[in-house]
Design a protein around this motif. Sequence first.
Motif, short mmCIF file in Angstrom:
data_model
loop_
_atom_site.label_atom_id
_atom_site.label_comp_id
_atom_site.label_asym_id
_atom_site.label_seq_id
_atom_site.Cartn_x
_atom_site.Cartn_y
_atom_site.Cartn_z
N PRO A 118 0.80 -1.22 0.00
CA PRO A 118 0.00 0.00 0.00
C PRO A 118 0.84 1.28 0.00
CG PRO A 118 -0.12 -1.12 2.13
CD PRO A 118 0.57 -2.05 1.20
N PHE A 119 0.61 2.13 -0.99
CA PHE A 119 1.15 3.50 -1.05
C PHE A 119 2.67 3.56 -1.23
CE2 PHE A 119 -2.66 3.57 1.68
CZ PHE A 119 -3.49 4.32 0.85
N ASP A 120 3.31 2.48 -1.64
CA ASP A 120 4.77 2.47 -1.81
C ASP A 120 5.10 2.17 -3.27
OD1 ASP A 120 7.49 2.31 -1.69
OD2 ASP A 120 7.56 1.02 0.08
N ILE A 289 13.88 7.79 11.90
CA ILE A 289 12.89 8.85 11.67
C ILE A 289 12.08 9.02 12.95
CG2 ILE A 289 11.22 7.21 10.70
CD1 ILE A 289 10.28 9.46 8.83
N VAL A 290 11.83 10.27 13.32
CA VAL A 290 11.08 10.60 14.54
C VAL A 290 10.05 11.67 14.19
CG1 VAL A 290 11.23 11.57 16.86
CG2 VAL A 290 13.04 10.04 16.03
N GLU A 324 6.44 5.27 8.28
CA GLU A 324 7.57 4.63 8.92
C GLU A 324 8.10 3.47 8.08
OE1 GLU A 324 8.52 4.34 13.67
OE2 GLU A 324 6.59 3.60 12.94
N LEU A 325 7.18 2.67 7.54
CA LEU A 325 7.59 1.55 6.71
C LEU A 325 8.24 2.03 5.42
CD1 LEU A 325 7.55 -1.52 6.20
CD2 LEU A 325 5.28 -1.23 5.19
N TRP A 326 7.65 3.04 4.79
CA TRP A 326 8.19 3.60 3.54
C TRP A 326 9.61 4.11 3.77
CZ3 TRP A 326 10.25 8.08 1.75
CH2 TRP A 326 10.22 8.32 0.38
N PHE A 327 9.81 4.85 4.84
CA PHE A 327 11.13 5.40 5.13
C PHE A 327 12.14 4.28 5.41
CE2 PHE A 327 14.26 6.38 8.38
CZ PHE A 327 14.97 7.40 7.77
N GLY A 328 11.75 3.29 6.20
CA GLY A 328 12.67 2.22 6.57
C GLY A 328 13.22 1.48 5.37
N ARG A 329 12.38 1.25 4.36
CA ARG A 329 12.84 0.56 3.16
C ARG A 329 13.91 1.37 2.43
NH1 ARG A 329 6.68 -1.07 1.45
NH2 ARG A 329 6.58 -3.09 2.53
#
Length: 431
Positions: A118-120, A289-290, A324-329
């Motif tokens: 989703p959304f990535d 990321i925070v 958070e998931l998008w950034f982590g990848r």
Amino acid sequence: MAARRTAAAATAAGSGEDSTSLELDELMPWSVRPLRTGRSWVSGPDPAALRARWERLAAAEGAEQERLFRPSRSRTPHTPVAALPGRSTAGAGAAAGTGRFAREPGACPAPVRILHGPFDEQWLLPDHRLIDAARPELWRVGDGRQLFAVEHGYVPQTAGPALSVTHLLPDGHSPAGRPGRIRPLYRRPDATDPNLAPGFLDVVRTRLGPQEAGPESVLAWILAAALPSPSGCRIPLPADAEVWAAGVELGRELVRLQLRGARGGERPRLPGGRRPYVRAALPARPTGIVYDAEAEALVIGDGRISPVPARAWEFTVSGVRVLELWFGRRAAAAVGAVPEGVEADGLEVVGARGWTPEWTSELLELITVLALLDGLRPRQEALRARLERAPLISRDELRAAGVLPVPASLRRPASVLGHQEEGPEGQFALL
């Protein structure tokens, strides 16, 4: 009314059937399982990295190529396969892309844009020799007029949408829970043969008005009204034309936002004073990321983006925070980090070149999309409240109209007669 409907639903549930809604599987009967790449290095957020991986693999020989390839039961460097639909190079010399990779890798295919969960939006090397289960039936119908509905994995007691819509080829990846199915809106190219239960459009035209009777209107309603459940998405169908029109209008706005300006639409934008900007440059290799709720800012190392609405940061799918998931990848790709259990000198580390300007632009757009989607939640909640009170189209009516049960033939891909595709070792097949 709501109490009686709840009781009726409970009674129907005991018999394995919910009388107040349809399963999405009944409304859009043809579905495809998620893609299975078999090796993580064939896709990623950076197309330059994918090209670099291809070049290293093609230059390797023997046991080293085998190791880098990461063979599976479905694919090895010696497996001949058919070309992906629309990706054949026949007529331009050798039949690249269908012979054994170890013998004839050919030129690197241009990476294609896909929706990775989703959304990535990411990239994929479109070579069938590298992908365990590419789902050719999706590639066959994925043209400039196709839309895909993608179910999200069901996780109990979590917020977030039940499904999403995309114009890109979706891989069906789910961040958590059981992966959902992929449902094309059309069974054939050029927006022909809608993937809808037979006669359903006629019921809509009769009960709800011809102005809202097209396949894309039905998809808009599904997106606006879908409810998650352990058995898959459920879709209530109103018998009230005003409720239907309100849901279709809302669904079209949801589709527009999720297409992000594709198909001639406008790119999503927040009002001028609320648009996110980069206040301090993001580091080349960010590690975390925070979210600063007080300042409405994303803090990424020494980098800073604001304003970021809290509703964008908290937006979840299947219980997982999307940003958070998008950034982590991408943070992992920037340093060449490899998945757990993968060799440290595998192809995943190839091409790591730090955080890219393109990712920053994509992050700003994703923040915008999530904030705008969350802003539509009150309208979705109001629609669901109206559905609790409104009369619904019953299963008995759909059975009487011949809409249900759905014929088994409509759960299989449609034939594409007269269409040649390149098979293994450059042979041709007529589908």
